[in-house]
Design a protein around this motif. Structure first.
Motif, PDB file in Angstrom:
ATOM      1  N   SER A  29     -12.300 -57.601  29.740  1.00 17.42           N
ATOM      2  CA  SER A  29     -12.277 -58.222  31.077  1.00 17.42           C
ATOM      3  C   SER A  29     -13.195 -59.451  31.131  1.00 17.42           C
ATOM      4  O   SER A  29     -12.824 -60.490  31.668  1.00 17.42           O
ATOM      5  CB  SER A  29     -12.677 -57.207  32.136  1.00 17.42           C
ATOM      6  OG  SER A  29     -13.875 -56.586  31.777  1.00 17.42           O
ATOM      7  N   TYR A  30     -14.385 -59.349  30.509  1.00 16.01           N
ATOM      8  CA  TYR A  30     -15.265 -60.531  30.527  1.00 16.01           C
ATOM      9  C   TYR A  30     -14.642 -61.678  29.734  1.00 16.01           C
ATOM     10  O   TYR A  30     -14.703 -62.837  30.141  1.00 16.01           O
ATOM     11  CB  TYR A  30     -16.650 -60.186  29.961  1.00 16.01           C
ATOM     12  CG  TYR A  30     -17.559 -59.573  30.981  1.00 16.01           C
ATOM     13  CD1 TYR A  30     -17.928 -58.229  30.912  1.00 16.01           C
ATOM     14  CD2 TYR A  30     -18.019 -60.329  32.058  1.00 16.01           C
ATOM     15  CE1 TYR A  30     -18.755 -57.666  31.867  1.00 16.01           C
ATOM     16  CE2 TYR A  30     -18.843 -59.772  33.022  1.00 16.01           C
ATOM     17  CZ  TYR A  30     -19.195 -58.442  32.927  1.00 16.01           C
ATOM     18  OH  TYR A  30     -19.984 -57.876  33.894  1.00 16.01           O
ATOM     19  N   VAL A  32     -11.406 -62.208  29.082  1.00 16.02           N
ATOM     20  CA  VAL A  32     -10.180 -62.734  29.691  1.00 16.02           C
ATOM     21  C   VAL A  32     -10.492 -63.569  30.933  1.00 16.02           C
ATOM     22  O   VAL A  32      -9.828 -64.570  31.200  1.00 16.02           O
ATOM     23  CB  VAL A  32      -9.228 -61.554  30.035  1.00 16.02           C
ATOM     24  CG1 VAL A  32      -8.144 -61.989  30.990  1.00 16.02           C
ATOM     25  CG2 VAL A  32      -8.636 -60.972  28.767  1.00 16.02           C
ATOM     26  N   THR A  33     -11.552 -63.186  31.657  1.00 14.63           N
ATOM     27  CA  THR A  33     -11.869 -63.942  32.874  1.00 14.63           C
ATOM     28  C   THR A  33     -12.639 -65.227  32.567  1.00 14.63           C
ATOM     29  O   THR A  33     -12.906 -66.019  33.462  1.00 14.63           O
ATOM     30  CB  THR A  33     -12.735 -63.086  33.821  1.00 14.63           C
ATOM     31  OG1 THR A  33     -13.877 -62.627  33.074  1.00 14.63           O
ATOM     32  CG2 THR A  33     -11.945 -61.899  34.348  1.00 14.63           C
ATOM     33  N   SER A  34     -12.994 -65.425  31.283  1.00 19.85           N
ATOM     34  CA  SER A  34     -13.620 -66.720  30.939  1.00 19.85           C
ATOM     35  C   SER A  34     -12.478 -67.641  30.541  1.00 19.85           C
ATOM     36  O   SER A  34     -11.654 -67.312  29.694  1.00 19.85           O
ATOM     37  CB  SER A  34     -14.579 -66.531  29.778  1.00 19.85           C
ATOM     38  OG  SER A  34     -13.858 -66.180  28.631  1.00 19.85           O
ATOM     39  N   GLY A  35     -12.402 -68.767  31.137  1.00 18.77           N
ATOM     40  CA  GLY A  35     -11.242 -69.634  31.051  1.00 18.77           C
ATOM     41  C   GLY A  35     -10.808 -70.017  29.641  1.00 18.77           C
ATOM     42  O   GLY A  35      -9.697 -69.846  29.234  1.00 18.77           O
ATOM     43  N   GLU A 120     -18.862 -70.278  31.455  1.00 22.81           N
ATOM     44  CA  GLU A 120     -18.216 -69.283  30.579  1.00 22.81           C
ATOM     45  C   GLU A 120     -19.189 -68.699  29.574  1.00 22.81           C
ATOM     46  O   GLU A 120     -18.950 -67.648  29.010  1.00 22.81           O
ATOM     47  CB  GLU A 120     -17.068 -69.948  29.807  1.00 22.81           C
ATOM     48  CG  GLU A 120     -16.161 -70.857  30.620  1.00 22.81           C
ATOM     49  CD  GLU A 120     -15.570 -70.173  31.847  1.00 22.81           C
ATOM     50  OE1 GLU A 120     -15.790 -68.954  32.004  1.00 22.81           O
ATOM     51  OE2 GLU A 120     -14.949 -70.840  32.665  1.00 22.81           O
ATOM     52  N   LYS A 123     -20.433 -65.158  29.685  1.00 25.49           N
ATOM     53  CA  LYS A 123     -19.311 -64.191  29.606  1.00 25.49           C
ATOM     54  C   LYS A 123     -18.931 -63.937  28.149  1.00 25.49           C
ATOM     55  O   LYS A 123     -18.638 -62.808  27.758  1.00 25.49           O
ATOM     56  CB  LYS A 123     -18.108 -64.735  30.373  1.00 25.49           C
ATOM     57  CG  LYS A 123     -18.231 -64.590  31.876  1.00 25.49           C
ATOM     58  CD  LYS A 123     -16.923 -64.959  32.564  1.00 25.49           C
ATOM     59  CE  LYS A 123     -17.007 -64.718  34.071  1.00 25.49           C
ATOM     60  NZ  LYS A 123     -15.750 -65.110  34.768  1.00 25.49           N
ATOM     61  N   SER A 127     -19.245 -60.254  26.499  1.00 20.57           N
ATOM     62  CA  SER A 127     -18.043 -59.649  25.903  1.00 20.57           C
ATOM     63  C   SER A 127     -18.319 -59.205  24.471  1.00 20.57           C
ATOM     64  O   SER A 127     -17.945 -58.100  24.071  1.00 20.57           O
ATOM     65  CB  SER A 127     -16.908 -60.674  25.915  1.00 20.57           C
ATOM     66  OG  SER A 127     -15.771 -60.151  25.264  1.00 20.57           O
TER      67      SER A 127
END
Lengths: 152, 152
Positions: A29-30, A32-35, A120, A123, A127
Protein backbone atom coordinates in the motif's frame (compact mmCIF):
# COMPACT_ATOMS: atom_id res chain seq x y z
CA UNK A 1 5.94 -34.75 15.13
CA UNK A 2 7.28 -32.45 17.75
CA UNK A 3 5.39 -29.15 18.28
CA UNK A 4 7.50 -26.09 17.50
CA UNK A 5 6.20 -22.51 17.90
CA UNK A 6 4.84 -21.45 14.53
CA UNK A 7 3.77 -24.96 13.61
CA UNK A 8 0.96 -24.92 11.02
CA UNK A 9 -2.47 -25.40 12.61
CA UNK A 10 -1.53 -23.80 15.92
CA UNK A 11 -2.23 -20.35 17.34
CA UNK A 12 1.38 -19.21 16.98
CA UNK A 13 1.28 -20.42 13.39
CA UNK A 14 -1.85 -18.36 12.76
CA UNK A 15 -0.26 -15.26 14.35
CA UNK A 16 2.79 -15.65 12.09
CA UNK A 17 0.62 -15.92 8.99
CA UNK A 18 -1.45 -12.88 9.93
CA UNK A 19 1.66 -10.79 10.58
CA UNK A 20 3.05 -11.83 7.20
CA UNK A 21 -0.19 -10.64 5.57
CA UNK A 22 -0.20 -7.34 7.44
CA UNK A 23 3.45 -6.49 6.69
CA UNK A 24 3.16 -7.48 3.03
CA UNK A 25 -0.10 -5.57 2.53
CA UNK A 26 1.41 -2.54 4.28
CA UNK A 27 4.46 -2.65 2.06
CA UNK A 28 2.32 -2.81 -1.07
CA UNK A 29 0.00 0.00 0.00
CA UNK A 30 2.82 2.45 0.78
CA UNK A 31 4.57 1.64 -2.48
CA UNK A 32 1.44 1.81 -4.62
CA UNK A 33 0.31 5.12 -3.13
CA UNK A 34 3.69 6.69 -3.96
CA UNK A 35 3.29 8.08 -7.44
CA UNK A 36 6.51 7.21 -9.24
CA UNK A 37 7.06 3.53 -8.28
CA UNK A 38 6.39 2.16 -11.80
CA UNK A 39 9.53 3.80 -13.22
CA UNK A 40 11.68 1.48 -11.06
CA UNK A 41 11.80 -2.20 -11.97
CA UNK A 42 12.90 -3.10 -8.46
CA UNK A 43 9.83 -1.46 -6.91
CA UNK A 44 7.50 -3.23 -9.35
CA UNK A 45 9.19 -6.52 -8.46
CA UNK A 46 8.74 -5.75 -4.74
CA UNK A 47 5.01 -5.26 -5.25
CA UNK A 48 4.78 -8.57 -7.14
CA UNK A 49 6.72 -10.46 -4.46
CA UNK A 50 4.66 -8.94 -1.65
CA UNK A 51 1.46 -9.67 -3.59
CA UNK A 52 2.38 -13.32 -3.86
CA UNK A 53 3.21 -13.29 -0.15
CA UNK A 54 -0.21 -11.87 0.79
CA UNK A 55 -1.99 -14.54 -1.25
CA UNK A 56 0.11 -17.40 0.19
CA UNK A 57 -0.05 -16.24 3.82
CA UNK A 58 -3.76 -15.35 3.68
CA UNK A 59 -4.53 -18.80 2.31
CA UNK A 60 -2.56 -20.49 5.06
CA UNK A 61 -4.13 -18.24 7.70
CA UNK A 62 -7.55 -19.51 6.63
CA UNK A 63 -6.24 -23.10 6.76
CA UNK A 64 -4.83 -22.53 10.26
CA UNK A 65 -8.13 -21.06 11.43
CA UNK A 66 -10.01 -24.06 10.03
CA UNK A 67 -7.63 -26.44 11.77
CA UNK A 68 -7.96 -24.62 15.08
CA UNK A 69 -11.76 -24.53 14.93
CA UNK A 70 -12.08 -28.20 13.93
CA UNK A 71 -9.21 -29.24 16.25
CA UNK A 72 -7.39 -30.95 13.38
CA UNK A 73 -3.65 -31.08 12.75
CA UNK A 74 -1.99 -30.02 9.52
CA UNK A 75 1.11 -32.17 9.92
CA UNK A 76 0.72 -34.86 7.29
CA UNK A 77 4.03 -35.16 5.31
CA UNK A 78 2.32 -34.13 2.07
CA UNK A 79 0.87 -30.95 3.60
CA UNK A 80 4.11 -30.05 5.39
CA UNK A 81 6.04 -30.56 2.12
CA UNK A 82 3.65 -28.15 0.44
CA UNK A 83 4.18 -25.61 3.20
CA UNK A 84 7.97 -25.98 2.92
CA UNK A 85 8.02 -25.32 -0.82
CA UNK A 86 5.60 -22.39 -0.61
CA UNK A 87 7.32 -20.80 2.37
CA UNK A 88 10.71 -21.19 0.79
CA UNK A 89 9.76 -19.73 -2.56
CA UNK A 90 7.97 -16.74 -1.02
CA UNK A 91 10.70 -16.04 1.54
CA UNK A 92 13.40 -16.06 -1.16
CA UNK A 93 11.34 -13.78 -3.42
CA UNK A 94 10.52 -11.47 -0.50
CA UNK A 95 14.16 -11.08 0.54
CA UNK A 96 15.22 -10.48 -3.06
CA UNK A 97 12.45 -7.88 -3.51
CA UNK A 98 13.20 -6.09 -0.27
CA UNK A 99 16.96 -6.07 -0.95
CA UNK A 100 16.74 -4.82 -4.52
CA UNK A 101 14.39 -2.02 -3.46
CA UNK A 102 16.66 -1.22 -0.54
CA UNK A 103 19.53 -0.88 -3.03
CA UNK A 104 17.54 1.75 -4.92
CA UNK A 105 16.43 3.71 -1.84
CA UNK A 106 19.98 3.72 -0.43
CA UNK A 107 21.20 4.88 -3.84
CA UNK A 108 18.86 7.87 -3.87
CA UNK A 109 19.01 8.68 -0.16
CA UNK A 110 22.69 8.04 0.41
CA UNK A 111 24.83 7.80 -2.68
CA UNK A 112 23.17 10.54 -4.71
CA UNK A 113 22.82 12.82 -1.72
CA UNK A 114 19.07 13.11 -1.29
CA UNK A 115 15.85 11.75 -2.60
CA UNK A 116 14.56 14.12 -5.28
CA UNK A 117 10.98 12.81 -5.20
CA UNK A 118 9.98 14.88 -2.11
CA UNK A 119 6.74 13.49 -0.66
CA UNK A 120 7.32 10.01 -2.05
CA UNK A 121 10.67 9.48 -0.42
CA UNK A 122 9.60 8.30 3.06
CA UNK A 123 6.95 6.06 1.47
CA UNK A 124 9.63 4.18 -0.44
CA UNK A 125 11.62 3.72 2.73
CA UNK A 126 8.64 2.59 4.79
CA UNK A 127 7.59 0.14 2.10
CA UNK A 128 11.07 -1.41 2.04
CA UNK A 129 11.19 -1.58 5.86
CA UNK A 130 7.83 -3.39 5.97
CA UNK A 131 9.04 -5.80 3.30
CA UNK A 132 12.04 -6.74 5.44
CA UNK A 133 9.76 -7.24 8.46
CA UNK A 134 7.59 -9.47 6.29
CA UNK A 135 10.67 -11.46 5.27
CA UNK A 136 11.65 -12.03 8.92
CA UNK A 137 8.25 -13.55 9.71
CA UNK A 138 8.19 -15.76 6.59
CA UNK A 139 11.78 -16.88 7.28
CA UNK A 140 10.63 -18.10 10.70
CA UNK A 141 7.82 -20.04 9.06
CA UNK A 142 10.08 -21.57 6.42
CA UNK A 143 12.61 -22.72 9.02
CA UNK A 144 9.83 -24.16 11.20
CA UNK A 145 8.18 -26.12 8.39
CA UNK A 146 11.51 -27.41 7.04
CA UNK A 147 12.45 -28.56 10.54
CA UNK A 148 9.08 -30.32 10.91
CA UNK A 149 9.54 -32.09 7.58
CA UNK A 150 13.10 -33.19 8.25
CA UNK A 151 12.34 -34.40 11.78
CA UNK A 152 9.22 -36.31 10.74
CA UNK B 1 22.74 -39.73 9.93
CA UNK B 2 21.56 -40.23 6.42
CA UNK B 3 24.00 -39.22 3.68
CA UNK B 4 22.65 -36.46 1.43
CA UNK B 5 24.60 -35.10 -1.56
CA UNK B 6 26.51 -32.07 -0.33
CA UNK B 7 26.93 -33.48 3.16
CA UNK B 8 29.94 -31.95 4.94
CA UNK B 9 33.01 -34.19 4.79
CA UNK B 10 32.07 -35.80 1.47
CA UNK B 11 33.33 -35.19 -2.05
CA UNK B 12 30.08 -33.54 -3.15
CA UNK B 13 30.31 -31.31 -0.09
CA UNK B 14 33.84 -30.32 -1.07
CA UNK B 15 32.78 -29.58 -4.66
CA UNK B 16 29.97 -27.34 -3.36
CA UNK B 17 32.36 -25.41 -1.10
CA UNK B 18 34.91 -24.93 -3.91
CA UNK B 19 32.23 -23.68 -6.32
CA UNK B 20 31.03 -21.22 -3.66
CA UNK B 21 34.59 -19.90 -3.34
CA UNK B 22 35.08 -19.61 -7.09
CA UNK B 23 31.79 -17.79 -7.73
CA UNK B 24 32.26 -15.42 -4.79
CA UNK B 25 35.88 -14.65 -5.71
CA UNK B 26 34.85 -14.09 -9.33
CA UNK B 27 32.09 -11.73 -8.29
CA UNK B 28 34.48 -9.73 -6.13
CA UNK B 29 37.20 -9.53 -8.77
CA UNK B 30 34.87 -8.25 -11.51
CA UNK B 31 33.35 -5.67 -9.16
CA UNK B 32 36.66 -4.50 -7.74
CA UNK B 33 38.27 -4.12 -11.17
CA UNK B 34 35.41 -1.90 -12.32
CA UNK B 35 36.42 1.60 -11.41
CA UNK B 36 33.33 3.25 -10.02
CA UNK B 37 31.94 0.59 -7.64
CA UNK B 38 32.70 2.52 -4.43
CA UNK B 39 30.14 5.22 -5.27
CA UNK B 40 27.34 2.65 -4.86
CA UNK B 41 26.57 1.40 -1.36
CA UNK B 42 24.91 -1.72 -2.76
CA UNK B 43 28.07 -2.70 -4.67
CA UNK B 44 30.25 -2.18 -1.59
CA UNK B 45 27.85 -4.35 0.41
CA UNK B 46 28.03 -7.04 -2.31
CA UNK B 47 31.81 -7.13 -2.03
CA UNK B 48 31.58 -7.45 1.76
CA UNK B 49 29.00 -10.25 1.56
CA UNK B 50 31.02 -12.14 -1.07
CA UNK B 51 34.20 -11.64 0.96
CA UNK B 52 32.55 -13.21 3.99
CA UNK B 53 31.36 -16.03 1.74
CA UNK B 54 34.87 -16.72 0.41
CA UNK B 55 36.29 -16.90 3.94
CA UNK B 56 33.52 -19.22 5.21
CA UNK B 57 33.51 -21.54 2.18
CA UNK B 58 37.31 -21.69 1.94
CA UNK B 59 37.51 -22.66 5.61
CA UNK B 60 34.94 -25.40 5.17
CA UNK B 61 36.65 -26.63 1.99
CA UNK B 62 39.82 -27.17 4.01
CA UNK B 63 37.80 -28.98 6.69
CA UNK B 64 36.17 -31.21 4.06
CA UNK B 65 39.56 -32.04 2.54
CA UNK B 66 40.92 -32.92 5.97
CA UNK B 67 37.92 -35.16 6.67
CA UNK B 68 38.25 -36.91 3.30
CA UNK B 69 41.98 -37.51 3.71
CA UNK B 70 41.65 -38.77 7.30
CA UNK B 71 38.39 -40.63 6.50
CA UNK B 72 36.60 -38.89 9.36
CA UNK B 73 32.98 -37.70 9.43
CA UNK B 74 31.92 -34.14 10.25
CA UNK B 75 28.43 -35.02 11.43
CA UNK B 76 28.54 -34.45 15.17
CA UNK B 77 25.49 -32.32 16.20
CA UNK B 78 27.71 -29.48 17.41
CA UNK B 79 29.61 -29.28 14.12
CA UNK B 80 26.44 -29.56 12.02
CA UNK B 81 24.83 -26.79 14.10
CA UNK B 82 27.83 -24.60 13.40
CA UNK B 83 27.54 -25.34 9.67
CA UNK B 84 23.80 -24.53 9.74
CA UNK B 85 24.29 -21.12 11.35
CA UNK B 86 27.22 -20.18 9.11
CA UNK B 87 25.55 -21.36 5.92
CA UNK B 88 22.34 -19.59 6.80
CA UNK B 89 23.94 -16.26 7.64
CA UNK B 90 26.13 -16.24 4.53
CA UNK B 91 23.34 -17.37 2.20
CA UNK B 92 20.99 -14.64 3.47
CA UNK B 93 23.70 -11.98 3.15
CA UNK B 94 24.66 -13.25 -0.31
CA UNK B 95 21.08 -13.13 -1.60
CA UNK B 96 20.57 -9.66 -0.15
CA UNK B 97 23.85 -8.45 -1.69
CA UNK B 98 23.14 -9.93 -5.09
CA UNK B 99 19.56 -8.60 -5.12
CA UNK B 100 20.42 -5.06 -4.05
CA UNK B 101 23.16 -4.87 -6.67
CA UNK B 102 20.79 -6.33 -9.24
CA UNK B 103 18.35 -3.53 -8.39
CA UNK B 104 21.03 -0.98 -9.24
CA UNK B 105 22.18 -2.63 -12.48
CA UNK B 106 18.57 -3.04 -13.67
CA UNK B 107 17.98 0.61 -12.81
CA UNK B 108 20.89 1.79 -14.96
CA UNK B 109 20.51 -0.76 -17.75
CA UNK B 110 16.74 -0.80 -17.97
CA UNK B 111 14.94 1.99 -16.22
CA UNK B 112 17.33 4.81 -17.11
CA UNK B 113 17.81 3.54 -20.64
CA UNK B 114 21.47 2.59 -20.74
CA UNK B 115 24.46 2.23 -18.52
CA UNK B 116 26.48 5.45 -18.76
CA UNK B 117 29.69 3.93 -17.35
CA UNK B 118 30.78 2.33 -20.70
CA UNK B 119 33.49 -0.28 -20.06
CA UNK B 120 32.36 -0.91 -16.50
CA UNK B 121 28.80 -1.84 -17.38
CA UNK B 122 29.23 -5.51 -18.28
CA UNK B 123 31.52 -6.00 -15.28
CA UNK B 124 28.74 -4.92 -12.94
CA UNK B 125 26.38 -7.33 -14.61
CA UNK B 126 28.82 -10.23 -14.56
CA UNK B 127 29.62 -9.61 -10.91
CA UNK B 128 25.92 -9.69 -9.99
CA UNK B 129 25.35 -12.85 -12.06
CA UNK B 130 28.25 -14.62 -10.30
CA UNK B 131 26.86 -13.52 -6.94
CA UNK B 132 23.52 -15.16 -7.73
CA UNK B 133 25.29 -18.35 -8.82
CA UNK B 134 27.19 -18.26 -5.54
CA UNK B 135 23.90 -17.88 -3.67
CA UNK B 136 22.43 -20.95 -5.40
CA UNK B 137 25.35 -23.12 -4.27
CA UNK B 138 25.29 -21.83 -0.70
CA UNK B 139 21.50 -22.26 -0.56
CA UNK B 140 21.99 -25.95 -1.43
CA UNK B 141 24.52 -26.26 1.39
CA UNK B 142 22.28 -24.51 3.91
CA UNK B 143 19.30 -26.72 3.06
CA UNK B 144 21.47 -29.84 3.27
CA UNK B 145 22.97 -28.99 6.65
CA UNK B 146 19.62 -27.92 8.12
CA UNK B 147 18.08 -31.20 6.95
CA UNK B 148 20.95 -33.15 8.50
CA UNK B 149 20.52 -31.34 11.80
CA UNK B 150 16.75 -31.77 11.93
CA UNK B 151 16.86 -35.43 10.95
CA UNK B 152 19.63 -36.29 13.42
Amino acid sequence: MIDIPGTPGTLTGLVLRISQCVFAAGSISYMVTSGGFFSFTAFCYLIAAMGLQVIWSFGLAILDTFALVRKKTLLSPVLVSLFVVGDWVTSTLSLAGASSSAGITVLYFGDLGSCSFEAECWKYQLSVALAFLCWITIAVSSLTTLWLLASA
